[in-house]
Design a protein around this motif. Structure first.
Motif, PDB file in Angstrom:
ATOM      1  N   SER A  41     -28.072  24.993  42.554  1.00 41.65           N
ATOM      2  CA  SER A  41     -28.702  23.695  42.304  1.00 41.65           C
ATOM      3  C   SER A  41     -27.725  22.703  41.695  1.00 41.65           C
ATOM      4  CB  SER A  41     -29.925  23.887  41.393  1.00 41.65           C
ATOM      5  OG  SER A  41     -29.525  24.507  40.181  1.00 41.65           O
ATOM      6  N   SER A  42     -26.935  23.141  40.704  1.00 43.59           N
ATOM      7  CA  SER A  42     -25.991  22.223  40.051  1.00 43.59           C
ATOM      8  C   SER A  42     -24.542  22.573  40.326  1.00 43.59           C
ATOM      9  CB  SER A  42     -26.237  22.219  38.535  1.00 43.59           C
ATOM     10  OG  SER A  42     -26.034  23.519  37.999  1.00 43.59           O
ATOM     11  N   SER A  43     -24.284  23.816  40.703  1.00 41.76           N
ATOM     12  CA  SER A  43     -22.924  24.247  41.006  1.00 41.76           C
ATOM     13  C   SER A  43     -22.965  25.278  42.115  1.00 41.76           C
ATOM     14  CB  SER A  43     -22.250  24.828  39.761  1.00 41.76           C
ATOM     15  OG  SER A  43     -22.950  25.972  39.309  1.00 41.76           O
ATOM     16  N   ASP A  44     -21.837  25.454  42.737  1.00 43.36           N
ATOM     17  CA  ASP A  44     -21.699  26.458  43.783  1.00 43.36           C
ATOM     18  C   ASP A  44     -20.781  27.567  43.302  1.00 43.36           C
ATOM     19  OD1 ASP A  44     -23.243  24.856  45.422  1.00 43.36           O
ATOM     20  OD2 ASP A  44     -21.492  23.862  46.321  1.00 43.36           O
ATOM     21  N   ILE A  45     -20.971  28.733  43.906  1.00 44.05           N
ATOM     22  CA  ILE A  45     -20.083  29.857  43.625  1.00 44.05           C
ATOM     23  C   ILE A  45     -19.160  30.049  44.815  1.00 44.05           C
ATOM     24  CG2 ILE A  45     -19.929  32.353  43.311  1.00 44.05           C
ATOM     25  CD1 ILE A  45     -22.463  32.268  41.703  1.00 44.05           C
ATOM     26  N   VAL A  46     -17.824  29.999  44.511  1.00 44.19           N
ATOM     27  CA  VAL A  46     -16.833  30.330  45.526  1.00 44.19           C
ATOM     28  C   VAL A  46     -16.501  31.801  45.343  1.00 44.19           C
ATOM     29  CG1 VAL A  46     -14.568  29.831  46.464  1.00 44.19           C
ATOM     30  CG2 VAL A  46     -15.915  27.990  45.467  1.00 44.19           C
ATOM     31  N   TYR A  47     -16.640  32.548  46.414  1.00 46.81           N
ATOM     32  CA  TYR A  47     -16.525  34.013  46.352  1.00 46.81           C
ATOM     33  C   TYR A  47     -15.519  34.465  47.405  1.00 46.81           C
ATOM     34  CZ  TYR A  47     -17.834  38.923  47.086  1.00 46.81           C
ATOM     35  OH  TYR A  47     -17.828  40.280  47.235  1.00 46.81           O
ATOM     36  N   THR A  48     -14.524  35.289  46.952  1.00 46.92           N
ATOM     37  CA  THR A  48     -13.473  35.753  47.865  1.00 46.92           C
ATOM     38  C   THR A  48     -13.338  37.258  47.776  1.00 46.92           C
ATOM     39  OG1 THR A  48     -12.232  33.693  47.641  1.00 46.92           O
ATOM     40  CG2 THR A  48     -11.022  35.600  48.441  1.00 46.92           C
ATOM     41  N   GLU A  49     -13.267  37.869  48.948  1.00 46.56           N
ATOM     42  CA  GLU A  49     -12.935  39.291  49.038  1.00 46.56           C
ATOM     43  C   GLU A  49     -11.439  39.399  49.333  1.00 46.56           C
ATOM     44  OE1 GLU A  49     -15.487  40.661  52.077  1.00 46.56           O
ATOM     45  OE2 GLU A  49     -17.259  40.770  50.798  1.00 46.56           O
ATOM     46  N   LYS A  82     -17.528  29.523  39.517  1.00 46.92           N
ATOM     47  CA  LYS A  82     -18.479  28.441  39.717  1.00 46.92           C
ATOM     48  C   LYS A  82     -17.726  27.117  39.722  1.00 46.92           C
ATOM     49  CE  LYS A  82     -22.825  30.395  38.028  1.00 46.92           C
ATOM     50  NZ  LYS A  82     -23.969  30.215  37.115  1.00 46.92           N
ATOM     51  N   VAL A  83     -18.028  26.305  40.738  1.00 47.36           N
ATOM     52  CA  VAL A  83     -17.397  24.984  40.816  1.00 47.36           C
ATOM     53  C   VAL A  83     -18.513  23.939  40.875  1.00 47.36           C
ATOM     54  CG1 VAL A  83     -15.346  25.866  41.954  1.00 47.36           C
ATOM     55  CG2 VAL A  83     -17.259  25.091  43.339  1.00 47.36           C
ATOM     56  N   PRO A  84     -18.269  22.809  40.257  1.00 45.25           N
ATOM     57  CA  PRO A  84     -19.325  21.786  40.253  1.00 45.25           C
ATOM     58  C   PRO A  84     -19.623  21.284  41.663  1.00 45.25           C
ATOM     59  CG  PRO A  84     -17.605  21.298  38.650  1.00 45.25           C
ATOM     60  CD  PRO A  84     -17.087  22.389  39.514  1.00 45.25           C
ATOM     61  N   LYS A  85     -20.820  20.758  41.784  1.00 48.08           N
ATOM     62  CA  LYS A  85     -21.186  20.142  43.059  1.00 48.08           C
ATOM     63  C   LYS A  85     -20.297  18.944  43.371  1.00 48.08           C
ATOM     64  CE  LYS A  85     -24.886  22.368  44.606  1.00 48.08           C
ATOM     65  NZ  LYS A  85     -24.957  22.968  45.959  1.00 48.08           N
ATOM     66  N   SER A  86     -19.637  18.405  42.320  1.00 48.14           N
ATOM     67  CA  SER A  86     -18.779  17.235  42.523  1.00 48.14           C
ATOM     68  C   SER A  86     -17.526  17.568  43.327  1.00 48.14           C
ATOM     69  CB  SER A  86     -18.376  16.645  41.171  1.00 48.14           C
ATOM     70  OG  SER A  86     -17.682  17.617  40.386  1.00 48.14           O
ATOM     71  N   VAL A  87     -17.165  18.859  43.403  1.00 53.70           N
ATOM     72  CA  VAL A  87     -16.037  19.252  44.241  1.00 53.70           C
ATOM     73  C   VAL A  87     -16.488  19.082  45.687  1.00 53.70           C
ATOM     74  CG1 VAL A  87     -14.488  21.122  44.909  1.00 53.70           C
ATOM     75  CG2 VAL A  87     -15.154  20.850  42.517  1.00 53.70           C
ATOM     76  N   THR A  88     -15.963  18.034  46.307  1.00 50.21           N
ATOM     77  CA  THR A  88     -16.493  17.616  47.603  1.00 50.21           C
ATOM     78  C   THR A  88     -16.129  18.565  48.718  1.00 50.21           C
ATOM     79  OG1 THR A  88     -14.550  16.228  47.933  1.00 50.21           O
ATOM     80  CG2 THR A  88     -16.496  15.203  46.923  1.00 50.21           C
TER      81      THR A  88
END
Length: 880
Positions: A624-632, A684-690
């Motif tokens: 909702s407010s941030s996204d999770i960047v996930y890497t294997e 977690k990265v903010p939604k502002s990271v376009t």
């Protein structure tokens, strides 16, 4: 008659007292004033003046005939000396009385006089220590020394030394028994290499000059060092005689010689030796050929200077104290050879001054322990400017045979840092001893001389280029050292500077590395904070040509800009002391991290320990407010043994330079040959990271407490970082729940049945398969699955499942659960949809979705409905 005897005895006593009581005080020698004294007249003791060129010079008085005192008592002239002074010459001579009689010889009856051949009479006086000698016992010998003043033109060969006795039959009550005359060919100067036996404090001492050495000075001066050996051949202690030493040049100029600090006190046991070091500062233009060493003894309260001996000085050797760069200088300490080597130098210039850091190695090459003097160390420039170096390393330095000590020398010098214009001087200690009450022999050493002049070696500092090897030689061996990489890495609110240093054994034999520490200098500012050194290998032994790696780390403010960076390896000498081992300099330009493109891998390490690294896939879990960047992230062991990297540390970097620390999950077990280990990174990265499409994942090996982190350890920094391209996948929702990649699992669960029960409950059965790649190790999985059932009415029901527990691995596994909700009440058919979600840290992505029809096979059968009729026709309401 008795009265006459008494008067004659009284007269004899008065005459004896007059003859031997007082000593004429000689003028002060140049040794008292510290200034040379020049004799305007020709020196009476030189060979040239006293001996015709046609006669052979003799240095002994043994051939001068003895004088008979009685039939069984003789006297010899055993020694004669002369000291030139401003007010005339002081002459001393020694008479040796030998009593071969059976009764004592009374010295009261005999005395000595001196007359020149021209008839001039002189009045010799017994020296103070001989005035109490009254008799010569039978079978013994007594020596008496006399002193007198003569004119500056008087020669020894002009004098007659008379032996006189009382003779009351003579008009003057005395009779001359005989005389001695010094041959014109006699020289009082002892030849080079010969020994002179003298009396000091009534002890017989053999004196010999052991050598003469000249040291370079400044201000048109030279330092002359005379070595003298004293051998006490008597049977009692020789304890601090009141003596002085004078260097007399051929032109008759006297220069006082000052004992060094180890030669000021003379205490020599019977039959023992001691070597003295005597120093003088002379004009450079003064020639020392045919110079003499004069030994003078001070007598009486007036400290009358009495000449004791004159010894010819050997040819002076020029001391080789000026040392070329990287060459040892051998210094003699207490007769033991000690090697000194200016091993390295480092310059750090700023504005109009520079810091100079040097290392000197001192090694005892002798067979006895030595105490190294506290040499004065200073840097001198071409114009004579001196910069002292303060160090406590020499305060109490003792070296056993074969022992080595490395000392660090630091000073700040005005100039441009050109070390070819300066030299290091090691000066003998300056000791000033205050005279103590009652100690008339106390003296002070008022100057020092260089025992070593060292050319500054080329600074062992690399240029601005990395990977350029710098070869250094030190007491541990020969090494090639280079900076393989220099990285600036993000770390929370600061940056890590990580330098990878390669050390190569450049010698032909196995060497042992010293204990090393790290130091960083940024733009001349030394970093005193958290600095670490991590060794890649545990051993310290390096065979010929072998290499090892070390990582030097420090932390700096993230906003700090650098124009120059120096990396220094320090040799740890003790808990408190370190020495510079080598300094490697760069321009401060940080290398970009090695970049690995999408779909590519990178192999790190040597053939014996290779690991292949690569990004498998990256997802974005929206929130909702941030996204999770996930890497294997995959690591594959390419070596033949169990091998792997340390615990990994990761940071995500956006295109505009923002950093987000990644949480890592990694297996504790080291993978075997050919096995893979999966590390998961997420942040977690903010939604502002376009955009995350051009994001990088910086991955490095974690370190803490000067070692690589493994297991459950927590990293405090990291090294060996690389930047991997991550391209988050936009997943296409699969139309079936079969063959879904849940790496390292494979999931198939499309066989789902939802049984309607005719009430509010629905029973769901799923036949599934869950398999795991056996060759893959991973840390805590961290993922959950959600099966989401959406009824035809739109109501959603979720079932959370954990692979490995709720979902067991295997083929054709069965999972049952039920849903109870009023929405299902009296439903007799219809359809629903099942979606499979991957849930991570509370945020989900949809993997697949498939539609199904409810299974009505378990609904209870419905009974037919019949119409109800009223009894007795009550249902008919017809009336008339």
């Amino acid at each position: 008659m008795d009265h006459k005897k008494v008067m004659m005895t009284l007269l004899s006593s008065m005459l004896f007292i007059s003859s031997s009581g007082g000593i004429v005080s000689a003028a002060s020698t140049s040794g008292d004033s510290g200034k040379p004294t020049t004799n305007s007249a020709n020196n009476n003791t030189t060979q040239k003046d006293q001996t015709p060129a046609t006669k052979k010079v003799v240095h002994t008085l043994a051939n001068v005939p003895a004088v008979k005192v009685t039939a069984r008592i003789t006297v010899h002239l055993t020694d004669v000396n002369i000291l030139a002074q401003d007010d005339g010459n002081t002459v001393t001579y020694t008479l040796s009385y030998k009593n071969n009689d059976s009764k004592p010889m009374m010295m009261l009856d005999y005395w000595s006089k001196v007359k020149s051949k021209g008839g001039t009479s002189f009045s010799p006086k017994l020296i103070a220590k001989d005035q109490e000698k009254k008799t010569v016992s039978p079978g013994s010998t007594v020596e008496l020394t006399y002193v007198m003043k003569v004119g500056r033109e008087v020669k020894l060969s002009d004098l007659n030394f008379l032996i006189v006795k009382w003779d009351f039959s003579k008009p003057n009550y005395e009779s001359t028994l005989g005389k001695f005359n010094v041959p014109a060919s006699y020289s009082i100067t002892t030849p080079v290499g010969k020994t002179k036996t003298v009396r000091l404090s009534d002890s017989a001492v053999k004196v010999k000059v052991s050598g003469t050495k000249v040291y370079p000075g400044e201000d048109k001066k030279q330092y002359v060092k005379v070595g003298v050996n004293l051998n006490n051949i008597s049977y009692k202690l020789l304890d601090n005689p009141n003596i002085k030493w004078i260097l007399r040049t051929p032109n008759g100029t006297n220069y006082p010689l000052t004992p060094d600090k180890d030669s000021t006190g003379i205490s020599i046991q019977a039959q023992a030796n001691k070597t003295l070091s005597l120093m003088a500062s002379l004009p450079t233009a003064l020639k020392l050929e045919k110079s003499e060493l004069l030994l003078v003894e001070e007598q009486g309260e007036e400290k009358t200077a009495l000449p004791v001996a004159a010894l010819q000085l050997p040819e002076a050797s020029q001391s080789n104290v000026d040392t070329a760069a990287n060459q040892p200088n051998i210094i003699s300490i207490d007769g033991q050879p000690v090697s000194t080597l200016l091993e390295s130098a480092r310059v750090r210039a700023e504005d109009e001054e520079y810091d100079l850091t040097m290392q000197m190695v001192i090694k005892n090459q002798g067979k006895k322990e030595v105490k190294v003097p506290k040499y004065g160390l200073e840097i001198r420039t071409e114009d004579g400017t001196s910069y002292p170096i303060e160090t406590k390393a020499l305060d109490d330095l003792k070296l056993k045979p074969g022992a080595t000590k490395t000392i660090k020398l630091i000073t700040t010098i005005q100039g441009d840092g050109d070390t070819s214009k300066i030299k290091l001087y090691a000066m003998t200690p300056i000791t000033k001893e205050e005279s103590k009450e009652g100690n008339t022999n106390a003296s002070s050493f008022e100057f020092s001389y260089p025992v070593g002049i060292y050319t500054i070696p080329e600074s062992v500092t690399s240029g601005d280029g990395l990977t350029t090897e710098t070869v250094i030689k030190n007491s541990k061996g020969t090494f090639g050292v280079s900076v393989g990489s220099l990285q600036r890495l993000p770390w929370t609110d600061s940056d890590i500077i990580a330098a990878k240093v390669t050390i190569r054994n450049a010698s032909a034999k196995t060497v042992q590395l010293p204990e090393l520490e790290a130091m960083f200098t940024i733009d001349s500012a030394r970093i005193d904070g958290d600095t670490k050194l991590i060794r890649a290998q545990g051993g310290k032994l390096l065979g010929p040509g072998m290499t090892t790696e070390a990582y030097l780390l420090t932390k700096i403010p993230s906003e700090l800009n650098m124009s120059r960076l120096e990396v220094t390896l320090l040799e740890k000498v003790s808990e408190e002391e370190t020495n510079d081992w080598i300094t490697l300099s760069t321009s401060g330009l940080i290398q970009p991290l090695s970049y690995v493109g999408a779909g590519k891998t990178f192999t790190q390490g040597t053939a014996e320990k290779e690991t292949e690294l690569g990004v498998r896939r990256t997802y974005v879990y929206p929130g909702s407010s941030s996204d999770i960047v996930y890497t294997e992230f995959e690591m594959t062991n390419k070596s033949l043994r169990q091998s792997g990297l340390a615990k990994l540390v990761g940071y995500y970097k956006t295109a505009d330079g923002q950093y987000y620390k990644a949480t890592a999950k990694q297996a504790d077990r080291v993978p075997g040959p050919g096995q893979k280990s999966v590390v998961t990174f997420w942040a977690k990265v903010p939604k502002s990271v376009t955009s995350t499409s051009d994001m990088r994942l910086i991955v490095g090996e974690g370190v803490a407490d000067n070692k690589f982190v493994s297991g459950e350890g927590e990293a405090t920094a990291y090294v060996n970082a690389m930047a991997f391209e991550v391209q988050p996948k936009t997943l296409q929702v699969l139309p079936s729940l079969n063959d879904i990649d849940l790496y390292p699992y494979k999931f198939s669960g499309g066989n789902i049945r939802a049984y309607l029960t005719g009430g509010t409950a629905v029973q769901i059965e799923m036949i599934y398969s869950l398999t795991q790649e056996e060759a893959v190790d991973s840390g805590e999985y961290g993922h959950k699955l959600i099966l989401s059932l959406t009824d035809g009415s739109g109501k959603v029901f979720d079932k959370e499942l954990t692979p490995g527990t709720d979902l067991k691995t295997g083929i054709n596994q069965t999972l049952n659960w039920s849903i109870d909700d009023t929405v299902f009440d009296k439903i007799r058919g219809g359809s629903y949809r099942v979606a499979l979600y991957d849930v991570f840290e509370g945020q989900r992505i949809r993997l697949a979705e498939q539609g199904y029809s409810y299974d009505v096979s378990k609904l209870p059968k419905e009974e037919p409905e019949f119409p109800e009729f009223p009894e007795d026709g009550s249902g008919n309401n017809n009336t008339k």
